[in-house]
Design a protein around this motif. Structure first.
Motif, PDB file in Angstrom:
ATOM      1  N   PHE A  15       0.746  -1.167  -0.197  1.00  0.00           N
ATOM      2  CA  PHE A  15      -0.115   0.177   0.158  1.00  0.00           C
ATOM      3  C   PHE A  15       0.815   0.649  -0.184  1.00  0.00           C
ATOM      4  O   PHE A  15       1.996   1.052   0.300  1.00  0.00           O
ATOM      5  CB  PHE A  15      -0.808  -0.069   1.417  1.00  0.00           C
ATOM      6  CG  PHE A  15      -1.335  -0.951   1.360  1.00  0.00           C
ATOM      7  CD1 PHE A  15      -2.476  -1.834   0.972  1.00  0.00           C
ATOM      8  CD2 PHE A  15      -0.973  -2.383   2.748  1.00  0.00           C
ATOM      9  CE1 PHE A  15      -3.034  -3.086   0.610  1.00  0.00           C
ATOM     10  CE2 PHE A  15      -1.303  -3.353   2.796  1.00  0.00           C
ATOM     11  CZ  PHE A  15      -2.494  -3.727   2.231  1.00  0.00           C
ATOM     12  N   VAL A  17      -0.056   4.777   1.953  1.00  0.00           N
ATOM     13  CA  VAL A  17      -1.305   5.579   3.200  1.00  0.00           C
ATOM     14  C   VAL A  17      -0.039   6.972   1.978  1.00  0.00           C
ATOM     15  O   VAL A  17       1.273   6.974   2.703  1.00  0.00           O
ATOM     16  CB  VAL A  17      -0.452   4.819   4.171  1.00  0.00           C
ATOM     17  CG1 VAL A  17      -0.625   5.264   5.250  1.00  0.00           C
ATOM     18  CG2 VAL A  17      -0.501   3.877   3.672  1.00  0.00           C
ATOM     19  N   GLN A  46      -3.116  -1.684  -2.887  1.00  0.00           N
ATOM     20  CA  GLN A  46      -3.987  -0.767  -2.807  1.00  0.00           C
ATOM     21  C   GLN A  46      -3.612   0.898  -2.377  1.00  0.00           C
ATOM     22  O   GLN A  46      -1.819   1.098  -1.895  1.00  0.00           O
ATOM     23  CB  GLN A  46      -5.375  -1.362  -1.878  1.00  0.00           C
ATOM     24  CG  GLN A  46      -6.383  -1.913  -2.362  1.00  0.00           C
ATOM     25  CD  GLN A  46      -6.130  -3.451  -2.513  1.00  0.00           C
ATOM     26  OE1 GLN A  46      -4.616  -3.764  -1.627  1.00  0.00           O
ATOM     27  NE2 GLN A  46      -6.180  -3.472  -3.400  1.00  0.00           N
ATOM     28  N   VAL A  48      -4.359   4.091  -0.133  1.00  0.00           N
ATOM     29  CA  VAL A  48      -4.988   4.128   0.986  1.00  0.00           C
ATOM     30  C   VAL A  48      -4.582   5.479   1.301  1.00  0.00           C
ATOM     31  O   VAL A  48      -3.634   6.352   1.392  1.00  0.00           O
ATOM     32  CB  VAL A  48      -4.294   3.146   2.199  1.00  0.00           C
ATOM     33  CG1 VAL A  48      -5.100   3.796   3.506  1.00  0.00           C
ATOM     34  CG2 VAL A  48      -4.737   2.053   1.742  1.00  0.00           C
ATOM     35  N   MET A  61     -10.674   5.125   6.921  1.00  0.00           N
ATOM     36  CA  MET A  61      -9.767   5.368   5.617  1.00  0.00           C
ATOM     37  C   MET A  61     -10.190   5.590   4.082  1.00  0.00           C
ATOM     38  O   MET A  61     -11.361   4.369   4.787  1.00  0.00           O
ATOM     39  CB  MET A  61      -9.786   4.102   6.362  1.00  0.00           C
ATOM     40  CG  MET A  61      -8.650   3.308   5.044  1.00  0.00           C
ATOM     41  SD  MET A  61      -7.441   1.209   6.175  1.00  0.00           S
ATOM     42  CE  MET A  61      -9.300   0.420   5.863  1.00  0.00           C
ATOM     43  N   ILE A  63      -9.886   3.795   0.653  1.00  0.00           N
ATOM     44  CA  ILE A  63      -9.464   2.755  -0.312  1.00  0.00           C
ATOM     45  C   ILE A  63      -9.467   2.551  -2.156  1.00  0.00           C
ATOM     46  O   ILE A  63      -9.827   2.789  -1.985  1.00  0.00           O
ATOM     47  CB  ILE A  63      -9.686   1.465   0.539  1.00  0.00           C
ATOM     48  CG1 ILE A  63      -9.827   1.019   1.274  1.00  0.00           C
ATOM     49  CG2 ILE A  63      -8.820   0.446  -0.804  1.00  0.00           C
ATOM     50  CD1 ILE A  63     -10.626  -0.225   1.963  1.00  0.00           C
ATOM     51  N   ALA A  77      -4.634  -3.746   4.659  1.00  0.00           N
ATOM     52  CA  ALA A  77      -4.843  -2.024   4.522  1.00  0.00           C
ATOM     53  C   ALA A  77      -5.555  -1.788   6.826  1.00  0.00           C
ATOM     54  O   ALA A  77      -4.340  -0.536   6.694  1.00  0.00           O
ATOM     55  CB  ALA A  77      -5.177  -1.521   3.533  1.00  0.00           C
ATOM     56  N   THR A  98     -14.858   3.229   7.206  1.00  0.00           N
ATOM     57  CA  THR A  98     -14.372   2.987   5.840  1.00  0.00           C
ATOM     58  C   THR A  98     -15.874   3.195   5.372  1.00  0.00           C
ATOM     59  O   THR A  98     -16.926   3.153   6.052  1.00  0.00           O
ATOM     60  CB  THR A  98     -13.673   1.932   5.083  1.00  0.00           C
ATOM     61  OG1 THR A  98     -15.369   0.676   5.576  1.00  0.00           O
ATOM     62  CG2 THR A  98     -12.568   1.385   6.664  1.00  0.00           C
TER      63      THR A  98
END
Ligand SMILES: N[C@@H](CCC[C@H](N)C(=O)O)C(=O)O
Length: 271
Positions: A15, A17, A46, A48, A61, A63, A77, A98
């Protein structure tokens, strides 16, 4: 705009981030795809983005997959973001919100992170499927695989149980199954072999990302689908190409996922 980023991974599911808690980040799907390019960008399974915490949680978060699409859940994640927030605050419990809901996470004494991924959703509209069907066994087959079980862990999953994982080619089967008309929002496609009532082997072709070394929500969906089929109990170690996750489907319906979270490096990126 030049901003710092962190490269993290859970069992090699990697990820980028980005921190958008102080100011909104001007990200477009095209820019997400460009950052995800493993040769011309940073590369990730992904992206994030951390956003300001809604009431009752520690962060929101968001995604995104490398094709620019948004995902409702990402188990690996979630552990990474939990470990980052825990390091920042010194707390051992955090809640990550999320688009699919709130996910409480805690640090275990052995350094692993456990996330309550919530209850799976098992109805055909929940997955979602294109039309009414028994989510325990869909009338869908391709080459050597058939009759997947489907559920939602906040994102859509279909699991094909096979006798011998080494005898099938997930990279060849995954693209057509991800886009099968049964799945109006596409689906993450798991190929699983039951090794014992408490042990599964799993490879996941992820929606919008392709083959990854691990898929946390996929491991949860696979244990749920295996237990529903009577192939395993409600707790198992799921071995993915990147390593093992411990999954438990509690009697109250919630699925607990336990595994590692790592930071690989930090950098700066133009967004
Ligand atoms: N890597 C993930 C799942 C990421 C999202 C997925 N590709 C989707 O589009 O639903 C995980 O660890 O769960």
């Amino acid at each position: 705009m030049l901003i710092p980023f962190r490269k993290m991974h859970g069992l090699g599911n990697d990820f980028v981030v980005l921190d958008g808690r102080e100011q909104p980040l001007p990200l477009t799907p095209a820019r997400i795809v460009a950052i995800g390019d493993r040769r011309r960008g940073v590369g990730f399974d992904q992206l994030v983005v951390l956003e300001p915490a809604p009431e009752g949680s520690d962060v929101f978060m968001r995604i995104a997959n490398p094709d620019g699409s948004e995902a409702g859940a990402c188990g690996n994640a979630t552990r990474c973001v939990a470990s980052l927030l825990m390091a920042e605050s010194g707390q051992e419990h955090v809640t990550i919100r999320t688009i699919s809901g709130a996910l409480p996470a805690k640090a275990l004494p052995d350094g692993l992170i456990q996330v309550d991924m919530g209850p799976p959703r098992l109805g055909w509209r929940d997955v979602p499927l294109a039309r009414e069907a028994d989510t325990l066994r869909l009338p869908l087959s391709l080459g050597p695989v058939s009759g997947p079980a489907a559920c939602s862990m906040g994102n859509p999953h279909a699991t094909f149980f096979v006798k011998d994982l080494a005898a099938i080619d997930p990279a060849a089967l995954g693209p057509a199954l991800e886009h099968d008309p049964w799945f109006p929002e596409r689906a993450n496609i798991g190929f699983a072999q039951v090794l014992a009532p408490d042990r599964l082997r799993l490879v996941v072709w992820e929606r919008g990302a392709g083959l990854t070394l691990a898929c946390g929500s996929g491991a949860c969906a696979t244990l749920v689908n295996a237990a529903r089929r009577g192939l395993t109990g409600r707790e198992a170690t799921v071995s993915l190409p990147g390593g093992d996750l411990r999954i438990a489907w509690r009697e109250d319906g919630h699925v607990l996922m336990t595994g590692p979270a790592e930071t690989a490096y930090r950098g700066e990126i133009e967004i």
